[in-house]
Motif scaffolding. Sequence first.
Motif, PDB file in Angstrom:
ATOM      1  N   LYS A  13       0.832  -1.206   0.000  1.00  0.00           N
ATOM      2  CA  LYS A  13       0.000   0.000   0.000  1.00  0.00           C
ATOM      3  C   LYS A  13       0.864   1.253   0.000  1.00  0.00           C
ATOM      4  CE  LYS A  13      -3.989  -2.072   2.274  1.00  0.00           C
ATOM      5  NZ  LYS A  13      -4.794  -2.135   3.512  1.00  0.00           N
ATOM      6  N   ILE A  14       1.926   1.242   0.792  1.00  0.00           N
ATOM      7  CA  ILE A  14       2.841   2.386   0.833  1.00  0.00           C
ATOM      8  C   ILE A  14       3.519   2.570  -0.517  1.00  0.00           C
ATOM      9  CG2 ILE A  14       5.002   3.235   1.839  1.00  0.00           C
ATOM     10  CD1 ILE A  14       4.053   1.900   4.490  1.00  0.00           C
ATOM     11  N   CYS A  15       3.956   1.488  -1.100  1.00  0.00           N
ATOM     12  CA  CYS A  15       4.603   1.549  -2.410  1.00  0.00           C
ATOM     13  C   CYS A  15       3.653   2.127  -3.455  1.00  0.00           C
ATOM     14  CB  CYS A  15       5.082   0.161  -2.824  1.00  0.00           C
ATOM     15  SG  CYS A  15       5.952   0.148  -4.405  1.00  0.00           S
ATOM     16  N   ALA A  16       2.399   1.674  -3.456  1.00  0.00           N
ATOM     17  CA  ALA A  16       1.410   2.188  -4.407  1.00  0.00           C
ATOM     18  C   ALA A  16       1.196   3.684  -4.209  1.00  0.00           C
ATOM     19  CB  ALA A  16       0.102   1.428  -4.267  1.00  0.00           C
ATOM     20  N   ASP A  17       1.141   4.125  -2.964  1.00  0.00           N
ATOM     21  CA  ASP A  17       0.951   5.543  -2.673  1.00  0.00           C
ATOM     22  C   ASP A  17       2.130   6.371  -3.170  1.00  0.00           C
ATOM     23  OD1 ASP A  17      -0.459   7.753  -1.432  1.00  0.00           O
ATOM     24  OD2 ASP A  17       1.072   7.687   0.145  1.00  0.00           O
ATOM     25  N   ILE A  18       3.324   5.893  -2.937  1.00  0.00           N
ATOM     26  CA  ILE A  18       4.529   6.603  -3.399  1.00  0.00           C
ATOM     27  C   ILE A  18       4.543   6.669  -4.925  1.00  0.00           C
ATOM     28  CG2 ILE A  18       7.050   6.452  -3.574  1.00  0.00           C
ATOM     29  CD1 ILE A  18       6.948   5.273  -0.670  1.00  0.00           C
ATOM     30  N   CYS A  19       4.214   5.566  -5.565  1.00  0.00           N
ATOM     31  CA  CYS A  19       4.193   5.540  -7.038  1.00  0.00           C
ATOM     32  C   CYS A  19       3.139   6.488  -7.597  1.00  0.00           C
ATOM     33  CB  CYS A  19       3.962   4.126  -7.542  1.00  0.00           C
ATOM     34  SG  CYS A  19       5.373   3.032  -7.274  1.00  0.00           S
ATOM     35  N   ASP A  20       1.980   6.553  -6.954  1.00  0.00           N
ATOM     36  CA  ASP A  20       0.941   7.495  -7.388  1.00  0.00           C
ATOM     37  C   ASP A  20       1.431   8.931  -7.291  1.00  0.00           C
ATOM     38  OD1 ASP A  20      -1.018   5.596  -8.004  1.00  0.00           O
ATOM     39  OD2 ASP A  20      -1.887   5.659  -5.980  1.00  0.00           O
ATOM     40  N   LYS A  21       2.079   9.260  -6.202  1.00  0.00           N
ATOM     41  CA  LYS A  21       2.583  10.621  -6.011  1.00  0.00           C
ATOM     42  C   LYS A  21       3.654  10.959  -7.051  1.00  0.00           C
ATOM     43  CE  LYS A  21       1.603  10.798  -1.059  1.00  0.00           C
ATOM     44  NZ  LYS A  21       0.373  11.499  -1.110  1.00  0.00           N
ATOM     45  N   CYS A  22       4.524  10.021  -7.327  1.00  0.00           N
ATOM     46  CA  CYS A  22       5.561  10.229  -8.340  1.00  0.00           C
ATOM     47  C   CYS A  22       4.922  10.410  -9.720  1.00  0.00           C
ATOM     48  CB  CYS A  22       6.526   9.049  -8.344  1.00  0.00           C
ATOM     49  SG  CYS A  22       7.911   9.263  -9.473  1.00  0.00           S
ATOM     50  N   ALA A  23       3.960   9.563 -10.052  1.00  0.00           N
ATOM     51  CA  ALA A  23       3.280   9.669 -11.346  1.00  0.00           C
ATOM     52  C   ALA A  23       2.592  11.018 -11.489  1.00  0.00           C
ATOM     53  CB  ALA A  23       2.276   8.538 -11.505  1.00  0.00           C
ATOM     54  N   ASN A  24       1.934  11.472 -10.435  1.00  0.00           N
ATOM     55  CA  ASN A  24       1.254  12.769 -10.477  1.00  0.00           C
ATOM     56  C   ASN A  24       2.239  13.902 -10.722  1.00  0.00           C
ATOM     57  OD1 ASN A  24      -1.240  11.594 -10.074  1.00  0.00           O
ATOM     58  ND2 ASN A  24      -1.211  11.924  -7.863  1.00  0.00           N
ATOM     59  N   GLU A  25       3.362  13.850 -10.038  1.00  0.00           N
ATOM     60  CA  GLU A  25       4.364  14.909 -10.211  1.00  0.00           C
ATOM     61  C   GLU A  25       4.979  14.856 -11.612  1.00  0.00           C
ATOM     62  OE1 GLU A  25       6.491  18.216  -9.688  1.00  0.00           O
ATOM     63  OE2 GLU A  25       4.960  17.483  -8.295  1.00  0.00           O
ATOM     64  N   CYS A  26       5.361  13.677 -12.053  1.00  0.00           N
ATOM     65  CA  CYS A  26       5.999  13.552 -13.367  1.00  0.00           C
ATOM     66  C   CYS A  26       5.050  13.917 -14.501  1.00  0.00           C
ATOM     67  CB  CYS A  26       6.542  12.139 -13.564  1.00  0.00           C
ATOM     68  SG  CYS A  26       7.995  11.803 -12.561  1.00  0.00           S
ATOM     69  N   SER A  27       3.764  13.658 -14.318  1.00  0.00           N
ATOM     70  CA  SER A  27       2.807  13.966 -15.382  1.00  0.00           C
ATOM     71  C   SER A  27       2.593  15.466 -15.559  1.00  0.00           C
ATOM     72  CB  SER A  27       1.475  13.260 -15.129  1.00  0.00           C
ATOM     73  OG  SER A  27       0.865  13.773 -13.969  1.00  0.00           O
ATOM     74  N   LYS A  28       3.096  16.265 -14.645  1.00  0.00           N
ATOM     75  CA  LYS A  28       3.007  17.722 -14.772  1.00  0.00           C
ATOM     76  C   LYS A  28       4.021  18.271 -15.767  1.00  0.00           C
ATOM     77  CE  LYS A  28       1.557  18.339  -9.966  1.00  0.00           C
ATOM     78  NZ  LYS A  28       1.952  18.898  -8.656  1.00  0.00           N
TER      79      LYS A  28
END
Length: 56
Positions: A13-28
Amino acid sequence: MSLGSDKAQQLCKICADICDKCANECSKHQSEHCKKCAEACRECAKQCRQMVTATV
């Protein structure tokens, strides 16, 4: 995870949350590297969520 650790779900769950945050930032960002990173992070988050359900 294969040994049934009680921490496996938390870790996934922590890994998924970190990956989501990274994806959101990179998609900017518009660079090709950032687009690839966002895509890889989304796939990683998806796989982590699948592992959570597999360890239930």
